[in-house]
Design a protein around this motif. Structure first.
Motif, PDB file in Angstrom:
ATOM      1  N   LEU A 123       0.434  -0.615   0.075  1.00 16.62           N
ATOM      2  CA  LEU A 123      -0.075   0.082  -0.211  1.00 16.62           C
ATOM      3  C   LEU A 123       1.023   1.348  -0.445  1.00 16.62           C
ATOM      4  CD1 LEU A 123      -2.699   1.432   0.580  1.00 16.62           C
ATOM      5  CD2 LEU A 123      -2.663   1.068   2.581  1.00 16.62           C
ATOM      6  N   ILE A 174       1.556   4.203   8.794  1.00 16.59           N
ATOM      7  CA  ILE A 174       0.991   3.908   8.606  1.00 16.59           C
ATOM      8  C   ILE A 174       0.238   2.346   9.618  1.00 16.59           C
ATOM      9  CG2 ILE A 174      -0.513   1.212   7.168  1.00 16.59           C
ATOM     10  CD1 ILE A 174       0.722   2.518   4.926  1.00 16.59           C
ATOM     11  N   THR A 193     -10.812   2.960   8.900  1.00 15.90           N
ATOM     12  CA  THR A 193     -10.291   2.933   7.835  1.00 15.90           C
ATOM     13  C   THR A 193      -9.772   4.455   7.309  1.00 15.90           C
ATOM     14  OG1 THR A 193     -11.405   0.801   6.866  1.00 15.90           O
ATOM     15  CG2 THR A 193     -10.472   2.778   5.416  1.00 15.90           C
ATOM     16  N   VAL A 250      -6.021   6.008   7.922  1.00 13.88           N
ATOM     17  CA  VAL A 250      -5.203   5.050   7.254  1.00 13.88           C
ATOM     18  C   VAL A 250      -4.982   5.781   5.645  1.00 13.88           C
ATOM     19  CG1 VAL A 250      -4.232   3.220   5.813  1.00 13.88           C
ATOM     20  CG2 VAL A 250      -5.856   2.583   7.935  1.00 13.88           C
ATOM     21  N   LEU A 251      -6.104   5.558   5.111  1.00 15.42           N
ATOM     22  CA  LEU A 251      -5.976   7.153   3.688  1.00 15.42           C
ATOM     23  C   LEU A 251      -5.306   8.576   4.402  1.00 15.42           C
ATOM     24  CD1 LEU A 251      -9.753   5.515   2.959  1.00 15.42           C
ATOM     25  CD2 LEU A 251      -7.391   5.496   1.672  1.00 15.42           C
ATOM     26  N   LEU A 290      -1.977   9.147   4.021  1.00 15.29           N
ATOM     27  CA  LEU A 290      -1.629   8.763   2.525  1.00 15.29           C
ATOM     28  C   LEU A 290      -2.191  10.291   1.910  1.00 15.29           C
ATOM     29  CD1 LEU A 290      -2.493   5.232   1.611  1.00 15.29           C
ATOM     30  CD2 LEU A 290      -0.379   5.857   2.926  1.00 15.29           C
ATOM     31  N   ALA A 331      -8.626   2.837  -1.691  1.00 17.86           N
ATOM     32  CA  ALA A 331      -9.626   2.448   0.047  1.00 17.86           C
ATOM     33  C   ALA A 331     -10.103   1.331   0.394  1.00 17.86           C
ATOM     34  CB  ALA A 331     -11.203   3.415  -0.442  1.00 17.86           C
ATOM     35  N   GLN A 333      -7.844  -1.054  -0.563  1.00 20.16           N
ATOM     36  CA  GLN A 333      -6.897  -1.848  -0.187  1.00 20.16           C
ATOM     37  C   GLN A 333      -6.256  -0.978   1.098  1.00 20.16           C
ATOM     38  OE1 GLN A 333      -3.633  -1.617  -2.806  1.00 20.16           O
ATOM     39  NE2 GLN A 333      -2.067  -2.070  -1.417  1.00 20.16           N
ATOM     40  N   ALA A 334      -6.394  -0.332   1.762  1.00 18.47           N
ATOM     41  CA  ALA A 334      -6.730   0.588   3.112  1.00 18.47           C
ATOM     42  C   ALA A 334      -7.683  -0.142   4.207  1.00 18.47           C
ATOM     43  CB  ALA A 334      -6.881   1.991   3.244  1.00 18.47           C
ATOM     44  N   ARG A 369      -7.262  -2.079   6.942  1.00 19.92           N
ATOM     45  CA  ARG A 369      -7.402  -2.337   8.038  1.00 19.92           C
ATOM     46  C   ARG A 369      -8.199  -3.465   9.287  1.00 19.92           C
ATOM     47  NH1 ARG A 369     -12.931  -2.207  10.366  1.00 19.92           N
ATOM     48  NH2 ARG A 369     -13.662  -0.792  11.805  1.00 19.92           N
TER      49      ARG A 369
END
Length: 247
Positions: free
Chosen positions: A112, A138, A150, A153-154, A157, A166, A168-169, A173
């Motif tokens: 990611l 991350i 989530t 996490v985004l 990034l 999104a 993949q994130a 999670r």
């Protein structure tokens, strides 16, 4: 006496009797078929040889894997006896979690971070590899003190909830939540340790330099935290090392 048979007019001219059959030549189609059969037999021989070589290599790998599994079982048995404070079942469960965690960091988190690394203007300090810095951010979200989301996490990034990354994130999670949940189910004290003093040498008992970093240089930031269970290190902390982080 003449060498020719006077009663046979064909003999005098050096020809065989008209009724004597000539030796036929094999037709071209038959010759092609023979060549194709020979080529097929040659290929079959080569394939058989390659198959035998692969079979031997497979058996050798199976033998090596069996030896490694035997050694691992013996090692874990010794460790379980030495760690009398850790029940054997829980001990094994945490080793499984640690192996899954290592693979998770090296494959999915790094994947990611690399996918997002092409558009990180303003998110990464100058001179620091973008993928390693984003991995650090991350992991901070996924294994920090609060339950990860989530969106968080985004956010590290620089992406929104409709971004192509999104899904993949969200998957990362979910995996992190599963690891956290399973780690607490045994009831043993455990945590992911981010503690690091920038500029200090690494402690080899619980820290290691990331593969692309020089282990002789001081640590600057944690890429992935250590996994600690009952004061024992199950997974080493991965650290970015350098002389310093450029301003």
């Amino acid at each position: 006496m003449s060498i020719y048979d006077d009663t046979n007019p064909w003999s005098a001219k050096g020809f065989s009797h008209p009724e004597t059959p000539a030796v036929p030549h094999p037709p071209a189609r038959s010759r092609r078929l023979d060549l194709e059969l020979d080529e097929g037999a040659r290929r079959l021989t080569l394939l058989e040889r390659d198959h035998n070589a692969l079979q031997r290599a497979y058996e050798e790998q199976r033998a090596r894997l069996s030896q490694l599994e035997t050694r691992l079982d013996a090692f874990m048995a010794v460790q379980a006896r030495e760690r009398e404070d850790v029940p054997s079942n829980d001990h094994g469960a945490h080793h499984v979690i640690a192996r899954e965690y290592d693979a998770f960091v090296e494959q999915r988190v790094q994947g990611l971070a690399r996918a997002a690394g092409n558009s990180t203007h303003g998110l990464v300090p100058a001179g620091v590899p973008a993928a390693l810095w984003l991995m650090s951010q991350i992991c901070t979200v996924l294994f920090g003190p609060t339950e990860p989301g989530t969106a968080a996490v985004l956010a590290v990034l620089g992406r929104g909830r409709l971004d192509p990354l999104a899904p993949q994130a969200a998957r990362l999670r979910d995996i992190a939540l599963d690891l956290r949940r399973r780690s607490t189910q045994t009831g043993l004290p455990c945590h992911w340790d981010f503690e690091l003093v920038p500029g200090e040498p690494l402690d080899e008992e619980w820290q290691q330099a990331w593969a692309s970093c020089d282990r002789r240089l001081p640590g600057q930031f944690v890429i992935a935290p250590a996994y600690i269970v009952a004061e024992h290190v199950y997974s080493l902390q991965r650290v970015y090392t350098n002389v310093s982080i450029p301003n």
